[in-house]
Design an enzyme around this catalytic site. Structure first.
Site, mmCIF file in Angstrom:
data_model
loop_
_atom_site.group_PDB
_atom_site.id
_atom_site.type_symbol
_atom_site.label_atom_id
_atom_site.label_comp_id
_atom_site.label_asym_id
_atom_site.label_seq_id
_atom_site.Cartn_x
_atom_site.Cartn_y
_atom_site.Cartn_z
ATOM 1 N N LYS A 87 41.119 51.962 43.379
ATOM 2 C CA LYS A 87 40.719 51.669 41.993
ATOM 3 C C LYS A 87 40.664 52.933 41.137
ATOM 4 C CE LYS A 87 38.978 47.201 41.887
ATOM 5 N NZ LYS A 87 38.810 46.243 40.860
ATOM 6 N N GLU A 126 30.383 52.286 30.445
ATOM 7 C CA GLU A 126 31.747 51.965 30.010
ATOM 8 C C GLU A 126 31.718 50.904 28.927
ATOM 9 O OE1 GLU A 126 33.913 50.649 33.478
ATOM 10 O OE2 GLU A 126 33.294 48.589 33.160
ATOM 11 N N ASN A 134 35.981 34.305 40.274
ATOM 12 C CA ASN A 134 37.119 35.201 40.510
ATOM 13 C C ASN A 134 38.277 34.557 41.254
ATOM 14 O OD1 ASN A 134 35.975 37.395 39.186
ATOM 15 N ND2 ASN A 134 34.772 37.895 41.015
ATOM 16 N N GLU A 180 47.520 44.095 35.766
ATOM 17 C CA GLU A 180 46.477 43.227 35.223
ATOM 18 C C GLU A 180 45.703 43.938 34.127
ATOM 19 O OE1 GLU A 180 45.472 40.371 39.025
ATOM 20 O OE2 GLU A 180 43.952 41.804 38.372
ATOM 21 N N GLU A 191 44.013 46.683 37.131
ATOM 22 C CA GLU A 191 44.619 47.158 38.368
ATOM 23 C C GLU A 191 46.057 46.705 38.435
ATOM 24 O OE1 GLU A 191 43.091 45.355 41.929
ATOM 25 O OE2 GLU A 191 42.648 43.491 40.925
ATOM 26 N N ASN A 239 48.847 44.984 40.992
ATOM 27 C CA ASN A 239 49.071 44.302 42.265
ATOM 28 C C ASN A 239 50.499 44.574 42.704
ATOM 29 O OD1 ASN A 239 46.479 43.125 42.360
ATOM 30 N ND2 ASN A 239 47.161 41.631 40.841
ATOM 31 N N PHE A 297 32.737 22.512 45.301
ATOM 32 C CA PHE A 297 33.981 23.173 45.708
ATOM 33 C C PHE A 297 33.932 23.702 47.144
ATOM 34 C CE2 PHE A 297 33.970 23.198 41.110
ATOM 35 C CZ PHE A 297 35.270 22.826 40.809
#
Lengths: 667, 510
Positions: free
Chosen positions: A116, A200, A235, A275, A288, A290, A348
């Site tokens: 990261k 941030e 997520n 992303e 990030e 992928n 779920f």
């Protein structure tokens, strides 16, 4: 070009890669674990190699096993799919050592993007917009305010060691920044014993938008526009689309160019995804990269006409990209619904078992001028096991416009038959109907905000309900007339099926008159409105395709006494069609509440208790294994139907029980 | 003339009013429909023809001469269900509690005689406080008359009993002798002696619902074949069942138009039997995938779940299904399963309903409770029932069939017409492990040796071919083509004629 490739994956993505390889005339090798002996990807591949027991860490992600399979079959290249070994640098390196081509980026690129902090630094250096923030040590509140001002409000103040929201504050002005810094620091010190804080930019109304890039080994890099994946649950992406309803041409271009700049900066080849998080003012920040094929790549393929897997293979074989940036236009709109083996009515919870029925909609061009595509890894009669990802298929639709793609998706979801396991099709249907979704005004918080209590099914609106009621009345007429055609009736005294019926559905009762002619039925409601129903449905068909007032209606049909179980647009309805007399007399019947057996776990069969998995006082979750009962040498695992606390355990291991004997009691 | 017509209407109005508005209201308040409302729902609209509307009792004791009601507490007659004739009686609880008098019973007897004579089923709707005590022994005699007719009608026309209120004491024996009993949940009960007597005699404290409610009789006693939520649902489902049944023992099972390809292929059946022989699977899936339109009317769903019984249609015609259910007790046969299936097989045979048997049976359930309970004789009932049945019999063996249970489950040796097996099937005296432990008792200490012996035994017997070589299995079929093969088998048996030696009746081990 390669003659034979191995796909180091399973499920729908393995099948997806095999399809393209076959199209290109390349032979395929599948790998499989014990649990996948009969899996679809094994059936589809030209060869299949067994690589170990069901758990992935003993099969699919054991590099040595894959290498053995490669040696045994002589595959020249490996496609890793997504997940498993797809972003494992050591795998790419192992292949390199063996002289086998990795259909993916070079290992240094994987390594660079895998971390990261490194990736963010590289992105900054490549001129990619990253979330502004300050990583260094912050001395006091004053410095915190100064930094916050530089970043620009709102800001997020976070504990470096933080997690789970602890030590986290959002500040909208100087005062909040000063206070937030202090309290975060205190909380972090108390919770984690580490009071380091960083600040941030806080992204408001965040959307998850990602750019597909494709780079060859000749220095060419293009972007295939964006995908929006804001519809997520914890997520986990549920629905994706391309393009994004939010981006304008300028933002799209800026994002695409930055993504390519990053890819070039790390020497990227093959397909990759950058992303971004995008705020309400179309400010975008790098999240990030992928370094693999994404699950949701089909929506990009549908709007660009590019087969990404084919290009990955060609790039790996050293071919240059056959198109330039200018050739890549956005054509229409594509939607993707991920089909998960998860029961939406039970929070779920993953659902495993046998797919007693699995009939996806027909792929290809639709009557409405759209396209349906279904990437699947399962088949009717197959088993959904507990060992792997619960995603079993990706249903995609394409239309000229976003609205058209949504409409195609609604129909495709209605047509998709899945029985035997719990699945999220009703939930996907619900989202497709949701006005906020159709408006395009979505953020990554959509599901959390719109379904805060979880998913409790769909209530159809009045107009749709009447269409359904009209359809049910017409279908019932077909079924009733067939009943009168039985042999052994009294000549001249046959039953005449009446025209008047009462349709009871979703708490409403609609008296209707059904008049049939050659082409269909006209169903007239009490207040005079009428609906035209046309269909070739016959009794027993589990899927009814109807035209109601000239527009299509597709429903899953089951039988219940005096009516149907209908599933449509995410709603699961008990729809009774009764004669007026039956209806009137039904009103005299008492309302019955289901008996409360929820407080007990009863033994479902005579058998021997092998194991009690919980203790008195334990809190158990829905679906948690409570006890194992063996009957005739077969072990049956009994699971909790809902959350609760174990009050008393009435049976112990070794006990021999009868049906309905109490095993444990809940509070 | 006009006055006479008016008098008829007046008299009819009185009869139709039953026990009067107040009692009708009380009936509704209990969640129950009236006798006439039930008939209305059961029969095709406007098809009911009533008998004996004006019959009145003849009792003069205990002031009964003051309380006469036309119809005397039961509505009788005939009508149609989807155009097919049926005789009905419906006890009227609003009239003297639906109690059975001499004349009340005579009305029932009249329509039962007609039913036997004309060959149409009888459906009785029971809602009665019992014998009319004021009539004393006459009332008992009246029961006897009804019982006698139940017995004579048995095997001649189908008889269905719907228990829709109380049914106690001697009265229970009339439904008990009919072919099917269905109950309404929470508002019906059946017992020989009520909770009060039970308390006096045995000191047991029990509610009417616990003693004889729908749950008791569908799950514990197996007296009832099914239970439904309320009167309306029960009657609707009775109409559904009626469409499966022949009108009498001289007619074939009914046929209706069907919308399902008899050659439909179900690829998913190829993976129904799990790789692991100890893992259960749901036999109901096979039944639903063989049946026309997936339509299955299950009998005794809540009792002895290790065997499944019920009706499906193939090419539109009724077929009775008996199937071992591996999900419950591994599908073994025990006392309850044997009794349940035996009675069902005998019903099918009595009324010319072909029988499809789906077999996956590990044997009879061992244990003292079974032996003490007489599993020998109860198991023999199923054996006997299959052996005496002369209707078309088609059997599909899916996985295993061991020991005596193999012979019982409609085997070739019991005149099975078609005995199919899936490639996953195995016919053996017992499982490989058990067999080896007996055959090689001296080697039991040597694990490796025994494992080898087990493998040898499996290789030899864990397949359908040993039985097929001997002709005990007619053909090994692909699971996915089961519907087509079974449908064709029954189609070829439509002209089957088979007779047992003349006898007064057999002596099935009751």
């Amino acid at each position: 070009m390669f003659k034979k490739i191995l796909i180091a994956n399973r499920g729908e993505i393995a099948c997806r890669v095999i399809k393209t390889a076959r199209k290109m005339g390349i032979k395929t090798v599948a790998v499989y674990s014990d649990a996948d002996r009969n899996a679809l990807h094994v059936k589809m591949a030209d060869e299949a190699v067994h690589i170990g027991p069901p758990p992935a860490n003993q099969s699919y992600i054991v590099i040595d096993r894959i290498m053995e399979a490669i040696r045994a079959t002589g595959a020249e290249a490996v496609h890793p799919g997504y997940g498993f070994l797809s972003e494992r640098m050591d795998f790419a390196a192992a292949l390199e050592k063996e002289g086998v081509v990795f259909i993916g980026p070079p290992s240094p690129a994987i390594e660079a993007m895998g971390d990261k902090i490194t990736s963010k630094k590289l992105a900054q250096e490549a001129g990619v917009s990253t979330v502004p923030g300050y990583m260094g040590l912050i001395a006091d509140s004053e410095e915190a305010v100064k930094i916050s001002r530089e970043i620009g409000y709102p800001v997020m103040i976070k504990a470096s060691a933080g997690g789970g929201g602890k030590g986290m504050r959002i500040a909208w002005n100087d005062q909040e920044a000063a206070e937030g810094f202090q309290s975060s620091k205190n909380e972090a010190a108390a919770s984690f014993g580490d009071d380091r804080i960083f600040i941030e930019k806080f992204v408001t109304q965040p959307r998850h938008i990602e750019i597909q890039v494709l780079a060859d080994k000749h220095g060419n890099c293009v972007y295939l526009h964006e995908r929006e994946c804001s519809i997520q649950r914890r997520n986990q992406k549920v629905i994706e689309e391309a393009p994004s309803p939010f981006l304008d041409e300028a933002t799209r271009k800026a994002m695409g160019e930055q993504a390519c700049a990053l890819a070039k900066a790390v020497g990227y080849t093959s397909a990759g995804t950058v992303e971004f998080i995008v705020d309400g003012n179309r400010n975008f920040y790098f999240l990030e990269m992928n370094t693999r094929l994404q699950v949701e790549h089909p929506v990009t393929e549908l709007i660009t006409g590019v087969d990404l897997v084919e290009q990955m293979i060609r790039v790996a074989a050293g071919e240059p990209l056959p198109f330039a940036q200018g050739d890549l236009k956005i054509n229409g709109w594509a939607m993707e619904s991920r089909l998960y083996a998860e029961d939406p009515y039970r929070n779920f919870l993953p659902s495993i078992g046998r797919l007693t029925r699995y009939r996806p909609p027909v792929e290809g061009k639709t009557a409405g001028g759209g396209i349906v595509r279904n990437d699947t890894g399962v088949y009717e009669g197959g088993e959904i096991s507990m060992f792997y990802d619960p995603m079993i298929a990706k249903l995609c639709t394409w239309g000229e416009t976003r609205a058209a793609a949504i409409e195609e998706m609604r129909l495709a979801l209605d047509t998709f038959e899945v029985e035997g396991i719990g699945h999220n099709l009703p939930f996907c249907s619900a989202v497709m109907e949701h006005p906020r979704f159709t408006s395009g005004n979505i953020t990554t918080a959509f599901i959390a905000e719109e379904y805060p209590e979880g998913f409790n099914g769909v209530t159809l609106d009045g107009a749709m309900l009447r269409r359904v009621a009209a359809a049910a009345a017409a279908m019932n007429r077909v079924a009733e007339i067939r009943r009168t055609k039985i042999t052994g009736t009294m000549d001249n005294h046959q039953r005449r099926v009446g025209d008047d019926w009462v349709v009871s559905v979703q708490g409403e009762a609609f008296p209707v008159t059904v008049s049939a002619d050659k082409g269909g039925s006209t169903v007239t409601f009490a207040e005079g409105t009428s609906h035209r129903v046309e269909s070739d449905w016959t009794p027993g068909q589990p899927l009814a395709r109807l035209m109601v007032d000239g527009t299509p209606l597709v429903m899953k049909v089951g039988k219940v006494p005096m009516g149907f179980r209908l599933r449509v647009r995410g709603a699961d309805l008990k729809c009774l069609v009764r004669s007026p007399r039956q209806h009137a007399l039904s009103l005299l019947m008492p309302e019955k509440l289901p008996p409360d057996t929820s407080k007990f776990l009863l033994c479902p069969m005579p058998g021997l208790v092998v194991k009690i998995n919980v203790a008195e006082g334990d809190e158990v979750q829905e679906g948690q294994a409570l006890a194992t009962v063996e009957a005739m040498k077969m072990e049956n695992i009994l699971k909790a139907e809902r959350r609760g606390v174990v009050k008393k355990i009435a049976a112990s291991a070794g006990a021999s029980l009868k049906v309905d004997d109490i095993i444990m009691e809940f509070e | 003339m006009k006055d006479i017509l008016q008098e008829l209407e007046d008299r009819r109005a009185v009869a139709r009013a039953g026990g009067g508005a107040r009692r009708v209201e009380a009936q509704h308040a209990k969640g129950k429909l009236t006798a006439r409302e039930r008939i209305e729902l059961l029969l095709d609209e406007g098809s009911f023809e009533e008998f004996d509307m004006f019959v009145q009792h003849r009792c003069t004791d205990f002031g009964m001469e003051e309380t006469r009601h036309p119809g005397d507490g039961v509505v009788t007659g005939w009508g149609t269900i989807n155009g097919r004739m049926v005789y009905v009686f419906s006890q009227d609880f609003t009239v003297l509690g639906g109690s059975v008098s001499e004349t009340h019973a005579a009305k029932i007897c009249k329509i039962m005689d007609m039913a036997i004579q004309n060959g149409a089923p009888v459906i009785g709707m029971n809602d009665s406080g019992g014998a009319r005590i004021q009539e004393g022994v006459s009332s008992l005699a009246a029961y006897g008359e009804v019982f006698q007719r139940n017995i004579l009608a048995s095997g001649v026309v189908p008889q269905i009993s719907l228990i829709m209120g109380p049914c106690a004491g001697g009265a229970v024996y009339s439904p008990a002798m009919t072919d099917f009993i269905f109950m309404v949940k929470d508002s019906s009960y059946m017992f020989v002696t009520g909770p009060d007597v039970v308390k006096t005699v045995t000191n047991e404290q029990v509610t009417a619902e616990e003693l004889g409610g729908a749950s008791t009789h569908t799950k514990k006693s197996s007296v009832a074949d099914g239970a439904y939520e309320n009167d309306v649902e029960l009657i609707a489902e009775t109409r559904r069942l009626f469409d499966f049944l022949p009108l009498n023992n001289r007619e074939k099972a009914p046929v209706r138009p069907f919308f399902d390809d008899p050659a439909r292929v179900e690829m998913s059946l190829d993976t129904l039997v799990p790789d692991n022989p100890n893992q259960p699977y749901d036999m109901k899936e096979l039944i639903l995938k063989i049946a026309d339109e997936g339509d299955f009317f299950e009998i005794q769903k809540d009792f002895a779940g290790n065997i499944i019984t019920g009706f499906i249609r193939l090419e539109g015609q009724t077929v009775g299904v008996v199937a071992n259910q591996p999900m419950v007790l591994a599908g073994c046969l025990d006392i309850d399963a044997s009794r349940k299936a035996a009675r069902f097989v005998r019903f099918c045979d009595a009324f010319e309903v072909p029988i499809l048997t789906l077999v996956d049976v590990p044997g009879f359930l061992p244990g003292t409770s079974q032996e003490y309970g007489g599993v020998i004789k109860h198991g023999a009932k199923l054996l006997f029932a299959y052996g005496e049945a002369t209707v078309p019999k088609v059997t599909v063996l899916t996985r295993k069939t061991y020991g005596g249970a193999y012979v019982v489950m409609s085997s070739k040796h019991l005149r099975g017409d078609f005995n199919y097996a899936w490639p996953t099937a195995e016919v053996a005296v017992m499982g490989a492990k058990g067999a080896v432990e007996i055959l090689y008792r001296s080697e039991l200490g040597d694990k490796d040796k025994i494992a080898g012996r087990v493998k040898d035994y499996e290789d030899r017997f864990a397949n359908p071919f040993v039985a097929a070589e001997k002709g005990f299995i007619d053909e090994v079929i692909m699971p996915h083509s089961t519907r087509r093969r079974v449908a064709r088998a029954f189609a070829s048996l439509r002209t089957k004629k088979q007779a047992n030696p003349w006898k007064k009746h057999d002596n099935i081990p009751l």
